[in-house]
Motif scaffolding. Structure first.
Motif, PDB file in Angstrom:
ATOM      1  N   PHE A 135       0.596  -1.725  -0.103  1.00 15.38           N
ATOM      2  CA  PHE A 135       0.012  -0.229  -0.070  1.00 15.38           C
ATOM      3  C   PHE A 135       0.580   1.406   0.256  1.00 15.38           C
ATOM      4  CE2 PHE A 135      -3.161  -2.938   0.914  1.00 15.38           C
ATOM      5  CZ  PHE A 135      -4.354  -2.373   0.387  1.00 15.38           C
ATOM      6  N   GLY A 136       2.101   1.106  -0.376  1.00 16.39           N
ATOM      7  CA  GLY A 136       3.174   2.335  -0.536  1.00 16.39           C
ATOM      8  C   GLY A 136       3.708   3.230   0.788  1.00 16.39           C
ATOM      9  N   LEU A 137       3.866   2.106   1.484  1.00 16.88           N
ATOM     10  CA  LEU A 137       4.583   2.753   3.208  1.00 16.88           C
ATOM     11  C   LEU A 137       6.121   1.823   2.618  1.00 16.88           C
ATOM     12  CD1 LEU A 137       4.132   4.047   5.746  1.00 16.88           C
ATOM     13  CD2 LEU A 137       3.689   2.155   7.034  1.00 16.88           C
ATOM     14  N   THR A 138       6.923   2.759   2.620  1.00 15.74           N
ATOM     15  CA  THR A 138       8.204   2.362   2.467  1.00 15.74           C
ATOM     16  C   THR A 138       8.899   1.746   3.736  1.00 15.74           C
ATOM     17  OG1 THR A 138       9.113   4.777   2.470  1.00 15.74           O
ATOM     18  CG2 THR A 138       8.323   3.360  -0.142  1.00 15.74           C
ATOM     19  N   THR A 139       8.751   2.733   4.336  1.00 16.19           N
ATOM     20  CA  THR A 139       9.274   2.276   5.989  1.00 16.19           C
ATOM     21  C   THR A 139       8.317   1.430   7.097  1.00 16.19           C
ATOM     22  OG1 THR A 139       9.494   5.028   6.679  1.00 16.19           O
ATOM     23  CG2 THR A 139      11.422   3.613   5.624  1.00 16.19           C
ATOM     24  N   SER A 140       8.520   0.382   7.532  1.00 14.50           N
ATOM     25  CA  SER A 140       7.465   0.502   8.807  1.00 14.50           C
ATOM     26  C   SER A 140       8.202   0.459   9.935  1.00 14.50           C
ATOM     27  CB  SER A 140       6.097  -0.913   8.279  1.00 14.50           C
ATOM     28  OG  SER A 140       6.961  -1.476   8.246  1.00 14.50           O
ATOM     29  N   ASP A 141       7.069   1.110  10.903  1.00 13.62           N
ATOM     30  CA  ASP A 141       7.849   1.086  12.455  1.00 13.62           C
ATOM     31  C   ASP A 141       6.975  -0.654  13.044  1.00 13.62           C
ATOM     32  OD1 ASP A 141       5.132   2.111  13.013  1.00 13.62           O
ATOM     33  OD2 ASP A 141       6.352   3.955  13.157  1.00 13.62           O
ATOM     34  N   LYS A 142       7.599  -0.831  14.439  1.00 13.08           N
ATOM     35  CA  LYS A 142       6.859  -1.613  15.015  1.00 13.08           C
ATOM     36  C   LYS A 142       5.183  -0.997  14.853  1.00 13.08           C
ATOM     37  CE  LYS A 142       7.907   0.069  19.458  1.00 13.08           C
ATOM     38  NZ  LYS A 142       8.991  -0.009  20.513  1.00 13.08           N
ATOM     39  N   TYR A 143       4.858   0.154  15.501  1.00 15.43           N
ATOM     40  CA  TYR A 143       3.730   0.396  15.583  1.00 15.43           C
ATOM     41  C   TYR A 143       2.846   0.290  14.433  1.00 15.43           C
ATOM     42  CZ  TYR A 143       5.779   2.887  19.344  1.00 15.43           C
ATOM     43  OH  TYR A 143       6.651   2.921  20.798  1.00 15.43           O
ATOM     44  N   HIS A 144       3.380   0.505  12.736  1.00 10.64           N
ATOM     45  CA  HIS A 144       2.019  -0.164  12.492  1.00 10.64           C
ATOM     46  C   HIS A 144       2.206  -0.911  11.475  1.00 10.64           C
ATOM     47  CE1 HIS A 144       3.166   4.660  10.543  1.00 10.64           C
ATOM     48  NE2 HIS A 144       2.455   3.852  10.101  1.00 10.64           N
ATOM     49  N   ILE A 145       3.093  -1.951  12.021  1.00 10.69           N
ATOM     50  CA  ILE A 145       3.541  -3.639  11.904  1.00 10.69           C
ATOM     51  C   ILE A 145       1.818  -4.244  13.018  1.00 10.69           C
ATOM     52  CG2 ILE A 145       4.606  -5.455  12.462  1.00 10.69           C
ATOM     53  CD1 ILE A 145       6.868  -4.170  11.307  1.00 10.69           C
ATOM     54  N   VAL A 146       2.086  -3.877  14.028  1.00  7.34           N
ATOM     55  CA  VAL A 146       1.297  -4.449  15.273  1.00  7.34           C
ATOM     56  C   VAL A 146      -0.284  -4.142  14.319  1.00  7.34           C
ATOM     57  CG1 VAL A 146       0.627  -4.411  17.688  1.00  7.34           C
ATOM     58  CG2 VAL A 146       2.902  -4.282  17.198  1.00  7.34           C
ATOM     59  N   ILE A 147      -0.326  -2.634  14.482  1.00 14.60           N
ATOM     60  CA  ILE A 147      -1.773  -2.142  14.051  1.00 14.60           C
ATOM     61  C   ILE A 147      -2.018  -3.005  12.774  1.00 14.60           C
ATOM     62  CG2 ILE A 147      -3.550  -0.587  13.160  1.00 14.60           C
ATOM     63  CD1 ILE A 147      -1.767   1.194  14.950  1.00 14.60           C
ATOM     64  N   ILE A 148      -1.633  -3.800  11.827  1.00 14.07           N
ATOM     65  CA  ILE A 148      -1.888  -4.577  11.009  1.00 14.07           C
ATOM     66  C   ILE A 148      -1.804  -5.816  11.344  1.00 14.07           C
ATOM     67  CG2 ILE A 148      -0.833  -5.251   8.330  1.00 14.07           C
ATOM     68  CD1 ILE A 148      -2.065  -2.144   8.413  1.00 14.07           C
ATOM     69  N   GLN A 149      -1.679  -6.297  11.941  1.00 15.67           N
ATOM     70  CA  GLN A 149      -1.515  -8.306  12.990  1.00 15.67           C
ATOM     71  C   GLN A 149      -3.047  -8.265  13.560  1.00 15.67           C
ATOM     72  OE1 GLN A 149       2.401  -8.352  14.252  1.00 15.67           O
ATOM     73  NE2 GLN A 149       2.714  -9.641  13.494  1.00 15.67           N
ATOM     74  N   TYR A 150      -3.288  -7.090  14.278  1.00 14.29           N
ATOM     75  CA  TYR A 150      -4.702  -6.868  14.845  1.00 14.29           C
ATOM     76  C   TYR A 150      -5.445  -6.974  13.672  1.00 14.29           C
ATOM     77  CZ  TYR A 150      -3.221  -5.979  19.562  1.00 14.29           C
ATOM     78  OH  TYR A 150      -1.744  -6.345  20.733  1.00 14.29           O
ATOM     79  N   LEU A 151      -5.530  -6.051  12.786  1.00  6.24           N
ATOM     80  CA  LEU A 151      -6.503  -6.089  11.648  1.00  6.24           C
ATOM     81  C   LEU A 151      -6.467  -7.541  10.899  1.00  6.24           C
ATOM     82  CD1 LEU A 151      -5.537  -2.181   9.889  1.00  6.24           C
ATOM     83  CD2 LEU A 151      -7.775  -2.910  11.577  1.00  6.24           C
ATOM     84  N   GLY A 152      -5.476  -7.688  11.194  1.00  7.75           N
ATOM     85  CA  GLY A 152      -5.468  -9.297  10.017  1.00  7.75           C
ATOM     86  C   GLY A 152      -5.995 -10.900  11.401  1.00  7.75           C
ATOM     87  N   VAL A 153      -5.822 -10.296  12.515  1.00 10.45           N
ATOM     88  CA  VAL A 153      -6.894 -11.473  13.255  1.00 10.45           C
ATOM     89  C   VAL A 153      -8.456 -11.240  13.639  1.00 10.45           C
ATOM     90  CG1 VAL A 153      -7.113 -11.792  16.127  1.00 10.45           C
ATOM     91  CG2 VAL A 153      -4.673 -11.467  15.070  1.00 10.45           C
TER      92      VAL A 153
END
Length: 128
Positions: free
Chosen positions: A32-50
């Protein structure tokens, strides 16, 4: 297509997208175009996946239900989620000026199509 088959398709779609968000969050963010992802983005995306996988399990559990009212409600809720996601994405692109790539347009076009299919099957189920 029977409504139960559509519910299976919708659940598989949710498992695939939820699995991508849960198990490949950095890659999903890059799509989706986010070139640098930090731990906060990763955690939020994983919650959405769950959440996506959980909704898919609910769809699978109701696929052979005889209660057309419950199935209709699931389809209306799914349509709301899918179409709202597209509207939010369009808002972000056109009003907030977040850049969109080809993956965004293809994904959101397909998501909108599935959302409208949910509405179709909800009305089809309601008539029975």
């Amino acid at each position: 297509m029977k409504t139960s088959y559509f519910l299976i398709f919708l659940a598989l779609y949710g498992f695939i997208t939820g699995g991508m968000l849960l198990f490949n969050p950095s890659g999903s963010l890059e799509n989706f175009g986010l070139t640098t992802s930090d731990k906060y983005h990763i955690v939020i995306i994983q919650y959405l996946g769950v959440v996506d996988i959980g909704l898919s399990i609910i769809l699978l559990l109701f696929r052979n239900s005889n209660d057309s009212h419950s199935i209709r409600n699931l389809l209306i809720g799914s349509a709301f989620i899918l179409i709202s996601n597209v509207l939010k994405g369009l808002y972000d692109v056109f009003l907030v000026h977040i850049s969109a790539n080809t993956y965004f347009w293809v994904d959101y076009s397909f998501t909108l199509l599935v959302g409208f299919a949910c509405i179709y099957f909800a009305f089809k189920t309601d008539n029975k």
